[in-house]
Design a protein around this motif. Sequence first.
Motif, PDB file in Angstrom:
ATOM      1  N   ALA A   1      -2.999  -7.890   0.235  1.00 21.28           N
ATOM      2  CA  ALA A   1      -2.425  -6.529   0.505  1.00 21.28           C
ATOM      3  C   ALA A   1      -2.574  -5.563  -0.784  1.00 21.28           C
ATOM      4  O   ALA A   1      -3.028  -4.538  -0.659  1.00 21.28           O
TER       5      ALA A   1
ATOM      6  N   PRO B   1       0.829  -1.088   0.048  1.00 21.59           N
ATOM      7  CA  PRO B   1      -0.040   0.008  -0.103  1.00 21.59           C
ATOM      8  C   PRO B   1       0.938   1.318   0.129  1.00 21.59           C
ATOM      9  O   PRO B   1       0.623   2.396  -0.743  1.00 21.59           O
ATOM     10  N   GLU B   2       1.932   1.386   0.738  1.00 21.00           N
ATOM     11  CA  GLU B   2       2.584   2.473   0.921  1.00 21.00           C
ATOM     12  C   GLU B   2       3.409   2.731  -0.081  1.00 21.00           C
ATOM     13  O   GLU B   2       3.672   3.944  -0.946  1.00 21.00           O
TER      14      GLU B   2
ATOM     15  N   GLN C   1      -6.214  -4.556  -0.977  1.00 19.64           N
ATOM     16  CA  GLN C   1      -6.816  -3.529   0.226  1.00 19.64           C
ATOM     17  C   GLN C   1      -6.233  -2.187  -0.003  1.00 19.64           C
ATOM     18  O   GLN C   1      -6.449  -1.418   0.846  1.00 19.64           O
ATOM     19  N   SER C   2      -5.356  -2.015  -0.997  1.00 24.61           N
ATOM     20  CA  SER C   2      -5.005  -0.714  -1.393  1.00 24.61           C
ATOM     21  C   SER C   2      -5.788   0.135  -2.158  1.00 24.61           C
ATOM     22  O   SER C   2      -6.081  -0.531  -3.429  1.00 24.61           O
TER      23      SER C   2
ATOM     24  N   HIS D   1       0.879   3.756  -3.293  1.00 24.06           N
ATOM     25  CA  HIS D   1       0.563   5.161  -2.836  1.00 24.06           C
ATOM     26  C   HIS D   1       1.831   6.237  -3.528  1.00 24.06           C
ATOM     27  O   HIS D   1       1.563   7.196  -4.223  1.00 24.06           O
TER      28      HIS D   1
ATOM     29  N   HIS E   1      -4.698   2.352  -4.214  1.00 22.68           N
ATOM     30  CA  HIS E   1      -4.134   2.842  -5.150  1.00 22.68           C
ATOM     31  C   HIS E   1      -3.355   1.710  -6.052  1.00 22.68           C
ATOM     32  O   HIS E   1      -2.851   1.963  -7.114  1.00 22.68           O
TER      33      HIS E   1
END
Length: 225
Positions: free
Chosen positions: A113, A81-82, A116-117, A85, A119
């Motif tokens: 994962a 996710p990080e 769930q993001s 983004h 982005h």
Amino acid sequence: MLYDFHTHSFLSDGVLSPIELIRRAIVRGYSAIAITDHVGVGSLSRVIKEVSDDCAFARAYWGIMAIPGVELTHLPAKAIPEVAHKAKELGAWLVVVHGETLAEPVESGTNLAALQSPHVDILAHPGLITPEQAALAAEREIFIELTTRKGHSATNAYVASVCLKAKARLLLNSDAHHEGDLLSPILATTTLVAAGLSSAEHHLILDENPRLLLQRLSRRLSASA
């Protein structure tokens, strides 16, 4: 119309430069192509900048919808996710995540994962995606990839069955690494036939869903302009 949202240039493990890959796609009859080179945290900024420049050049001179993107590949699942983004902040229009294909030792938890993001746009070759994951993809409107790439394509029929039941949106991408990997109408059709899909499902996967993704990208770009 040929749409392909997962390809690689020599900025990662492909053979051609981004601009040459785009040109070869035009000759093949493509309407849209995304250049989605493999990236980690260290290469993110450089790759997005170089691909974005070539895609803008191709759009201006050739009229093809050339899309700068990335494929997040073999990252720690918790970091997806990080990094997704960050990729969007750096100018990637499209974020693909290298899913849990059976052909490579992707970390367990990667599919979840990615889904769930907010982005992530596409989960590529997700291997033995679960019904719960497919339902999450449908809920979050993340596209799931069927692929023509050898090895990754082994689970196409399974992925298609699970995702259609969950009403998750499917795309067919090439995961091209050289010119010979690019899609053609025959390759696209035979791949979907081999996955057990009907002609109506072919239309959905090859035409309706790609147009939906392009519309979404267009709205997102307009909103950020």
